[in-house]
Design a protein around this motif. Structure first.
Motif, PDB file in Angstrom:
ATOM      1  N   HIS A   1     -19.147 -33.608 -28.546  1.00  0.00           N
ATOM      2  CA  HIS A   1     -17.750 -35.137 -29.143  1.00  0.00           C
ATOM      3  C   HIS A   1     -18.142 -33.974 -31.156  1.00  0.00           C
ATOM      4  O   HIS A   1     -16.697 -33.989 -31.848  1.00  0.00           O
ATOM      5  N   ILE A   2     -18.554 -33.915 -31.628  1.00  0.00           N
ATOM      6  CA  ILE A   2     -18.713 -33.969 -32.740  1.00  0.00           C
ATOM      7  C   ILE A   2     -18.044 -33.117 -32.846  1.00  0.00           C
ATOM      8  O   ILE A   2     -17.832 -31.829 -33.969  1.00  0.00           O
ATOM      9  N   VAL A   3     -18.566 -30.984 -32.413  1.00  0.00           N
ATOM     10  CA  VAL A   3     -18.129 -30.530 -32.500  1.00  0.00           C
ATOM     11  C   VAL A   3     -16.767 -29.680 -32.377  1.00  0.00           C
ATOM     12  O   VAL A   3     -15.996 -29.454 -32.865  1.00  0.00           O
ATOM     13  N   GLY A   4     -15.883 -31.323 -31.526  1.00  0.00           N
ATOM     14  CA  GLY A   4     -14.825 -30.769 -31.404  1.00  0.00           C
ATOM     15  C   GLY A   4     -14.305 -31.691 -32.732  1.00  0.00           C
ATOM     16  O   GLY A   4     -12.185 -31.632 -32.416  1.00  0.00           O
ATOM     17  N   VAL A   5     -14.433 -32.238 -32.898  1.00  0.00           N
ATOM     18  CA  VAL A   5     -13.360 -33.148 -34.292  1.00  0.00           C
ATOM     19  C   VAL A   5     -14.322 -32.934 -35.612  1.00  0.00           C
ATOM     20  O   VAL A   5     -13.054 -32.221 -36.594  1.00  0.00           O
ATOM     21  N   ASP A   6     -15.537 -32.075 -35.918  1.00  0.00           N
ATOM     22  CA  ASP A   6     -15.554 -31.761 -37.137  1.00  0.00           C
ATOM     23  C   ASP A   6     -16.423 -29.757 -36.842  1.00  0.00           C
ATOM     24  O   ASP A   6     -16.212 -29.081 -38.102  1.00  0.00           O
ATOM     25  N   GLY A   7     -16.391 -29.135 -35.662  1.00  0.00           N
ATOM     26  CA  GLY A   7     -16.628 -27.850 -35.433  1.00  0.00           C
ATOM     27  C   GLY A   7     -18.345 -27.891 -35.550  1.00  0.00           C
ATOM     28  O   GLY A   7     -18.448 -28.420 -35.544  1.00  0.00           O
ATOM     29  N   LYS A   8     -18.584 -27.037 -35.449  1.00  0.00           N
ATOM     30  CA  LYS A   8     -20.141 -26.552 -35.084  1.00  0.00           C
ATOM     31  C   LYS A   8     -20.852 -27.048 -36.022  1.00  0.00           C
ATOM     32  O   LYS A   8     -21.754 -27.236 -36.685  1.00  0.00           O
ATOM     33  N   ARG A   9     -20.180 -26.492 -37.718  1.00  0.00           N
ATOM     34  CA  ARG A   9     -20.663 -26.681 -38.798  1.00  0.00           C
ATOM     35  C   ARG A   9     -20.953 -27.803 -39.105  1.00  0.00           C
ATOM     36  O   ARG A   9     -21.231 -28.433 -40.055  1.00  0.00           O
ATOM     37  N   GLY A  10     -19.781 -29.449 -37.777  1.00  0.00           N
ATOM     38  CA  GLY A  10     -19.985 -30.376 -38.553  1.00  0.00           C
ATOM     39  C   GLY A  10     -21.378 -31.047 -37.898  1.00  0.00           C
ATOM     40  O   GLY A  10     -21.499 -31.994 -38.452  1.00  0.00           O
ATOM     41  N   LEU A  11     -22.214 -30.694 -36.988  1.00  0.00           N
ATOM     42  CA  LEU A  11     -23.385 -30.952 -36.776  1.00  0.00           C
ATOM     43  C   LEU A  11     -24.899 -30.991 -37.836  1.00  0.00           C
ATOM     44  O   LEU A  11     -25.767 -31.539 -37.356  1.00  0.00           O
ATOM     45  N   PHE A  12     -24.463 -30.536 -38.945  1.00  0.00           N
ATOM     46  CA  PHE A  12     -24.787 -30.163 -39.855  1.00  0.00           C
ATOM     47  C   PHE A  12     -24.448 -30.901 -41.001  1.00  0.00           C
ATOM     48  O   PHE A  12     -25.279 -30.294 -42.075  1.00  0.00           O
ATOM     49  N   ARG A  13     -23.596 -31.577 -41.347  1.00  0.00           N
ATOM     50  CA  ARG A  13     -23.837 -32.495 -42.075  1.00  0.00           C
ATOM     51  C   ARG A  13     -24.599 -33.426 -43.157  1.00  0.00           C
ATOM     52  O   ARG A  13     -25.065 -33.758 -41.554  1.00  0.00           O
ATOM     53  N   GLY A  14     -24.823 -33.218 -44.330  1.00  0.00           N
ATOM     54  CA  GLY A  14     -26.125 -34.276 -44.663  1.00  0.00           C
ATOM     55  C   GLY A  14     -27.526 -32.966 -44.199  1.00  0.00           C
ATOM     56  O   GLY A  14     -28.765 -34.211 -44.767  1.00  0.00           O
TER      57      GLY A  14
END
Length: 327
Positions: free
Chosen positions: A92-105
């Protein structure tokens, strides 16, 4: 103070860093600077790899459930509603923010890992130079209670120092991650985060949630070390051929067991780090504005949520929520 859940064993997790012993390797000669650099780089790699796990865990801790539960049955045939597991949440996170979204913070966490590694390295060198005779007589001391108390006290002091030094980075990282909930962009770069927190909350803003974090880690250290000592001393028989191997695993097993008991401290610390900071995840309806970490603990206890986020799989919808959904 890694995790307690099926994926993060200690960690406070996780927020607890892997403790690497610097044993001498035959044929390999590394000077202290090279060794420190290698361990810092290794720690950064581990932090980066495990970051998506802690990211999903934090979003679950604050109560963000963007995906609908699915119907299922227990092993006894009872119908229950299951919340999405780690992989569904990550997709779900990847669908919203892309793969880079998994590394927020991630950046503050890598810096925090490096500082923790350096603090532990300096503390270990200091302990070795201060008391070389104790190292020589380590075999004579064996598993004496006095030695365990001394080593645990030193380890706790090092842990407290590293936690105080890195907690501001923990706060920044947590706030960057929970922005996913409300799609905010308030906290972005490291230096802009530092400036914003200082302007809005002062110095105290960098240390919200510090007390439960330190308490949880202190309780974890003392319980884990003392339990391992008593089990190795009074339960493991020296006549057994596998006694040394059993003793070497005792502390690891105790760490997993104790981390479950101290998990609520880590949960409260994480929630306090984001509470009332201007982000949706720290405001109603996700959470009331807490007066203190004790108030937060009491609220979670009343709701039966002290272990929220402690597992990534087979997460059941709370009974109260399930009842409302059924109606």
């Amino acid at each position: 103070m890694e995790t307690p859940e099926s994926w993060s064993g200690e960690e406070r997790g996780g927020e607890r860093s892997a403790r690497l012993e610097r044993d001498e390797v035959p044929g390999v000669s590394l000077n202290p600077v090279d060794m420190d650099t290698a361990i810092v780089l290794l720690g950064a790699g581990v932090t980066a790899i495990t970051h998506p796990i802690l990211y999903v865990k934090l979003l679950i801790q604050v109560g963000h459930e963007p995906l609908a539960p699915t119907a299922g049955t227990t092993m006894f045939g009872r119908n229950v509603l299951y919340l999405p597991g780690f992989f569904s949440y990550a997709r779900h996170i990847v669908g919203v923010d892309g793969k880079r979204g998994l590394f927020r913070g991630l950046s503050p966490r890598i810096l925090s890992s490096a500082i923790t590694t350096l603090v532990r390295s300096k503390a270990k060198k200091s302990a070795q130079t201060e008391d070389p005779e104790r190292l020589c007589h380590s075999e004579g001391l064996g598993t004496s209670l006095r030695k365990v108390v001394r080593e645990t006290s030193h380890e706790m002091l090092v842990q407290c120092v590293s936690r105080i030094a890195t907690h501001p980075l923990h706060v920044i990282s947590a706030r960057c991650m929970v922005q996913f909930v409300g799609r905010e962009v308030k906290y972005r770069g490291l230096f802009s985060c530092i400036l914003k927190i200082f302007q809005e909350e002062g110095i105290c803003g960098f240390f919200v949630g510090l007390v439960p974090h330190v308490l949880g880690e202190a309780i974890f250290l003392w319980c884990c070390n003392l339990l391992a000592h008593f089990i190795n001393t009074y339960t493991v028989d020296d006549s057994l051929s596998q006694a040394p191997a059993v003793r070497s695993y005792t502390k690891f097993v105790m760490g997993i067991a104790v981390s479950v008991l101290t998990y609520p401290f880590m949960l409260v610390a994480d929630l306090m780090a984001v509470n009332n900071c201007g982000l949706a995840a720290g405001l109603p309806p996700y959470a009331p504005i807490f007066r203190s970490w004790v108030h937060c603990w009491g609220h979670l206890s009343t709701q039966g949520q002290l272990f929220r986020g402690s597992t990534f799989f087979f997460r059941r919808v709370p009974m109260a929520t399930a009842a409302v959904t059924a109606e």
